[in-house]
Design a protein around this motif. Structure first.
Motif, PDB file in Angstrom:
ATOM      1  N   ASP A  97     -13.553  28.893 -13.373  1.00  0.00           N
ATOM      2  CA  ASP A  97     -12.237  29.897 -13.451  1.00  0.00           C
ATOM      3  C   ASP A  97     -12.378  30.762 -14.496  1.00  0.00           C
ATOM      4  OD1 ASP A  97     -10.702  31.759 -12.155  1.00  0.00           O
ATOM      5  OD2 ASP A  97      -9.187  30.672 -11.924  1.00  0.00           O
ATOM      6  N   ALA A  98     -13.564  31.610 -15.407  1.00  0.00           N
ATOM      7  CA  ALA A  98     -13.503  32.482 -16.180  1.00  0.00           C
ATOM      8  C   ALA A  98     -12.828  33.698 -16.135  1.00  0.00           C
ATOM      9  CB  ALA A  98     -14.825  32.528 -17.060  1.00  0.00           C
ATOM     10  N   VAL A  99     -12.139  34.167 -17.083  1.00  0.00           N
ATOM     11  CA  VAL A  99     -11.661  35.377 -17.666  1.00  0.00           C
ATOM     12  C   VAL A  99     -12.256  35.957 -18.842  1.00  0.00           C
ATOM     13  CG1 VAL A  99      -8.966  36.771 -17.653  1.00  0.00           C
ATOM     14  CG2 VAL A  99      -9.713  34.205 -16.088  1.00  0.00           C
ATOM     15  N   GLY A 100     -12.562  37.017 -18.657  1.00  0.00           N
ATOM     16  CA  GLY A 100     -13.590  37.503 -19.152  1.00  0.00           C
ATOM     17  C   GLY A 100     -12.282  39.000 -19.978  1.00  0.00           C
ATOM     18  N   LEU A 101     -11.977  39.030 -21.517  1.00  0.00           N
ATOM     19  CA  LEU A 101     -10.620  39.485 -21.980  1.00  0.00           C
ATOM     20  C   LEU A 101     -12.054  40.446 -23.564  1.00  0.00           C
ATOM     21  CD1 LEU A 101      -8.414  37.155 -22.121  1.00  0.00           C
ATOM     22  CD2 LEU A 101      -7.987  38.986 -21.231  1.00  0.00           C
ATOM     23  N   SER A 102     -11.522  41.555 -23.737  1.00  0.00           N
ATOM     24  CA  SER A 102     -11.582  41.982 -25.369  1.00  0.00           C
ATOM     25  C   SER A 102     -10.771  42.145 -25.804  1.00  0.00           C
ATOM     26  CB  SER A 102     -12.325  43.451 -25.386  1.00  0.00           C
ATOM     27  OG  SER A 102     -11.399  44.740 -24.755  1.00  0.00           O
ATOM     28  N   GLY A 103     -10.761  41.720 -27.184  1.00  0.00           N
ATOM     29  CA  GLY A 103      -9.629  41.610 -27.748  1.00  0.00           C
ATOM     30  C   GLY A 103      -8.339  42.323 -27.990  1.00  0.00           C
ATOM     31  N   VAL A 104      -8.769  44.095 -27.166  1.00  0.00           N
ATOM     32  CA  VAL A 104      -7.912  45.128 -27.024  1.00  0.00           C
ATOM     33  C   VAL A 104      -6.741  44.398 -25.790  1.00  0.00           C
ATOM     34  CG1 VAL A 104      -7.291  47.526 -26.494  1.00  0.00           C
ATOM     35  CG2 VAL A 104      -9.279  46.747 -27.442  1.00  0.00           C
ATOM     36  N   ASP A 105      -6.789  44.322 -24.997  1.00  0.00           N
ATOM     37  CA  ASP A 105      -6.378  43.575 -23.546  1.00  0.00           C
ATOM     38  C   ASP A 105      -5.190  42.573 -24.264  1.00  0.00           C
ATOM     39  OD1 ASP A 105      -8.561  44.472 -21.444  1.00  0.00           O
ATOM     40  OD2 ASP A 105      -9.756  42.877 -22.253  1.00  0.00           O
ATOM     41  N   GLY A 106      -4.364  42.891 -23.548  1.00  0.00           N
ATOM     42  CA  GLY A 106      -2.907  42.376 -24.064  1.00  0.00           C
ATOM     43  C   GLY A 106      -2.627  41.980 -25.487  1.00  0.00           C
ATOM     44  N   LYS A 107      -3.429  43.214 -26.399  1.00  0.00           N
ATOM     45  CA  LYS A 107      -3.186  42.914 -27.392  1.00  0.00           C
ATOM     46  C   LYS A 107      -3.737  41.629 -28.094  1.00  0.00           C
ATOM     47  CE  LYS A 107      -0.203  45.559 -30.379  1.00  0.00           C
ATOM     48  NZ  LYS A 107       0.885  45.925 -30.802  1.00  0.00           N
ATOM     49  N   LEU A 108      -4.912  40.710 -27.630  1.00  0.00           N
ATOM     50  CA  LEU A 108      -4.952  39.600 -27.879  1.00  0.00           C
ATOM     51  C   LEU A 108      -5.593  39.256 -29.671  1.00  0.00           C
ATOM     52  CD1 LEU A 108      -5.709  36.809 -27.000  1.00  0.00           C
ATOM     53  CD2 LEU A 108      -7.880  37.416 -26.212  1.00  0.00           C
ATOM     54  N   LEU A 109      -6.397  40.263 -29.866  1.00  0.00           N
ATOM     55  CA  LEU A 109      -6.692  40.327 -31.208  1.00  0.00           C
ATOM     56  C   LEU A 109      -6.358  41.816 -31.674  1.00  0.00           C
ATOM     57  CD1 LEU A 109      -9.867  38.911 -31.027  1.00  0.00           C
ATOM     58  CD2 LEU A 109      -8.041  37.842 -30.977  1.00  0.00           C
ATOM     59  N   HIS A 110      -4.917  41.582 -33.088  1.00  0.00           N
ATOM     60  CA  HIS A 110      -4.610  42.636 -33.470  1.00  0.00           C
ATOM     61  C   HIS A 110      -4.927  43.251 -35.007  1.00  0.00           C
ATOM     62  CE1 HIS A 110      -0.175  45.413 -34.208  1.00  0.00           C
ATOM     63  NE2 HIS A 110      -1.473  46.336 -33.671  1.00  0.00           N
ATOM     64  N   GLY A 111      -4.767  44.144 -35.688  1.00  0.00           N
ATOM     65  CA  GLY A 111      -4.754  44.162 -36.543  1.00  0.00           C
ATOM     66  C   GLY A 111      -4.359  45.439 -37.437  1.00  0.00           C
ATOM     67  N   PRO A 112      -5.020  45.630 -39.062  1.00  0.00           N
ATOM     68  CA  PRO A 112      -5.224  47.207 -39.337  1.00  0.00           C
ATOM     69  C   PRO A 112      -6.313  47.295 -39.095  1.00  0.00           C
ATOM     70  CG  PRO A 112      -4.457  45.620 -41.210  1.00  0.00           C
ATOM     71  CD  PRO A 112      -4.745  44.933 -39.763  1.00  0.00           C
ATOM     72  N   ARG A 113      -7.146  48.985 -38.858  1.00  0.00           N
ATOM     73  CA  ARG A 113      -8.067  49.100 -39.323  1.00  0.00           C
ATOM     74  C   ARG A 113      -8.342  49.697 -40.402  1.00  0.00           C
ATOM     75  NH1 ARG A 113     -10.493  55.768 -37.711  1.00  0.00           N
ATOM     76  NH2 ARG A 113     -12.249  55.125 -38.754  1.00  0.00           N
ATOM     77  N   GLY A 162      -7.044  47.867 -32.894  1.00  0.00           N
ATOM     78  CA  GLY A 162      -7.046  48.175 -34.079  1.00  0.00           C
ATOM     79  C   GLY A 162      -5.795  49.189 -34.897  1.00  0.00           C
ATOM     80  N   ALA A 163      -4.358  48.714 -35.462  1.00  0.00           N
ATOM     81  CA  ALA A 163      -3.406  49.832 -35.564  1.00  0.00           C
ATOM     82  C   ALA A 163      -3.626  50.859 -36.575  1.00  0.00           C
ATOM     83  CB  ALA A 163      -1.866  49.179 -36.713  1.00  0.00           C
ATOM     84  N   ASP A 164      -4.230  52.206 -36.097  1.00  0.00           N
ATOM     85  CA  ASP A 164      -4.426  53.213 -36.716  1.00  0.00           C
ATOM     86  C   ASP A 164      -3.112  54.760 -36.756  1.00  0.00           C
ATOM     87  OD1 ASP A 164      -5.955  54.911 -38.222  1.00  0.00           O
ATOM     88  OD2 ASP A 164      -7.605  54.734 -37.302  1.00  0.00           O
ATOM     89  N   GLU A 165      -3.657  55.621 -37.368  1.00  0.00           N
ATOM     90  CA  GLU A 165      -2.617  56.858 -36.705  1.00  0.00           C
ATOM     91  C   GLU A 165      -3.220  58.063 -37.009  1.00  0.00           C
ATOM     92  OE1 GLU A 165      -0.614  57.725 -40.733  1.00  0.00           O
ATOM     93  OE2 GLU A 165       0.920  55.869 -40.357  1.00  0.00           O
ATOM     94  N   ASP A 166      -2.327  58.713 -36.280  1.00  0.00           N
ATOM     95  CA  ASP A 166      -3.472  59.908 -35.248  1.00  0.00           C
ATOM     96  C   ASP A 166      -3.485  60.744 -36.417  1.00  0.00           C
ATOM     97  OD1 ASP A 166      -1.020  60.942 -34.525  1.00  0.00           O
ATOM     98  OD2 ASP A 166      -1.443  60.838 -32.801  1.00  0.00           O
ATOM     99  N   GLU A 167      -3.690  61.815 -35.997  1.00  0.00           N
ATOM    100  CA  GLU A 167      -3.526  63.496 -37.020  1.00  0.00           C
ATOM    101  C   GLU A 167      -2.476  63.607 -37.276  1.00  0.00           C
ATOM    102  OE1 GLU A 167      -5.961  66.537 -35.259  1.00  0.00           O
ATOM    103  OE2 GLU A 167      -8.018  65.405 -35.402  1.00  0.00           O
ATOM    104  N   ASP A 168      -1.755  62.972 -36.533  1.00  0.00           N
ATOM    105  CA  ASP A 168      -0.045  63.979 -36.748  1.00  0.00           C
ATOM    106  C   ASP A 168       0.597  62.872 -37.661  1.00  0.00           C
ATOM    107  OD1 ASP A 168       0.024  66.022 -35.694  1.00  0.00           O
ATOM    108  OD2 ASP A 168       0.315  65.143 -33.181  1.00  0.00           O
ATOM    109  N   GLY A 169      -0.197  61.129 -37.840  1.00  0.00           N
ATOM    110  CA  GLY A 169       0.617  60.263 -38.909  1.00  0.00           C
ATOM    111  C   GLY A 169       1.470  59.552 -37.415  1.00  0.00           C
TER     112      GLY A 169
END
Length: 285
Positions: A97-113, A162-169
């Protein structure tokens, strides 16, 4: 104890044997978390689109992918899309019963860009900007443990959140590349698991061209120094991942042949290169 298995994405790696072995381990009651790479599939797709894959060397001698915007788009399409889905389907066909996840799903893998990276080009150190990669600082272990407790087998792939900022900060989350070996290392460390890195060679070799020079066991800091000296190219990244995993709480780490018969079981039973937690000291990490 949980086993974190990273299935390599090199052209010579056939994942079928590893996935069958995962099914056998799960059937025997083991908790397994799978991560996977996809470097060959990404490069093949880039080349079909007329884009030249680019690899760079860091000042420490580690080789890795430079992920510009176009490459990142292909990366997102191939890893969490094509490859992850294929692995999940294969496992489900074998009763897992496998479940596919990327690191973005549920912020499974989180950190700065990291938008810029230090590289060595023509013998000179330079700063390359425009990179879409990140450094994992947090793992949503609650999500993984919830899935495991419910009888699911997580299949995790980059990208990460990845934690980042848009053009407006303003703070935003973007999907960015992260190394699959180091992803597996981070998961193994946070879960206190055994780490198995499956690749296209029997383990880490003193001479990359001679499989009889396999380094079988690494138990002391001195032996780990020798391991670091022996690792070349992409294998250097695996040694870095091993160090990070053991420093973070993994019980041990193994580099073994993905194409062996029952590759995970044989690795856990002694095949490949085994590194114990005592081989990594505070000074090294």
């Amino acid at each position: 104890m949980t086993v974190v298995v990273k299935i390599g994405g090199a052209r010579a790696v056939d994942p079928a044997g590893a996935l069958a072995d995962v099914a056998a381990l799960v059937d025997a009651g083991e908790d397994v978390v799978i991560t996977h790479g996809g470097s060959t599939a990404v490069d093949d797709t880039l080349e079909r689109l007329g884009i030249e894959p680019e690899y760079v060397e860091t000042p420490s001698g580690v080789v890795g992918r430079f992920t510009d915007e176009e490459t990142m788009e292909v990366f997102e399409m191939v890893l969490p899309g094509l490859l992850n889905t294929e692995m999940v389907a294969s496992l489900q066909s074998q009763g897992v019963d496998a479940v596919g996840l990327s690191g973005v799903d549920g912020k499974l893998l989180h950190g700065p860009r990291k938008s810029a990276v230090r590289v060595v080009e023509g013998g000179k150190r330079k700063i390359r900007r425009g990179d879409h990669s990140g450094t994992i600082k947090e793992v949503n272990t609650d999500l993984l443990e919830t899935l495991l407790d419910a009888g699911h087998t997580p299949v995790v792939s980059p990208p990460m959140a990845g934690a980042d900022e848009d053009e407006d900060g303003n703070s935003i989350i973007t999907a960015v590349n992260t190394d699959a070996d180091r992803t597996a290392a981070t998961l193994a460390g946070d879960l206190g698991a055994r780490l198995v890195l499956l690749t296209d060679v029997p383990g880490i070799l003193e001479d990359p061209d001679d499989e009889s020079t396999l380094i079988e066991s690494v138990e002391t800091p001195g032996e780990f120094d020798e391991l670091e000296s022996a690792a070349e190219g992409f294998m250097g990244r695996k040694v870095m991942a091993i160090e990070e995993a053991l420093d973070a709480g993994a019980s041990d780490a193994i580099v073994a042949d993905a194409n062996a018969t029952e590759p995970i079981t044989s690795a856990l039973d002694g095949a490949g290169t085994h590194v114990t937690a005592g081989a990594v000291t505070e000074e090294q990490s």
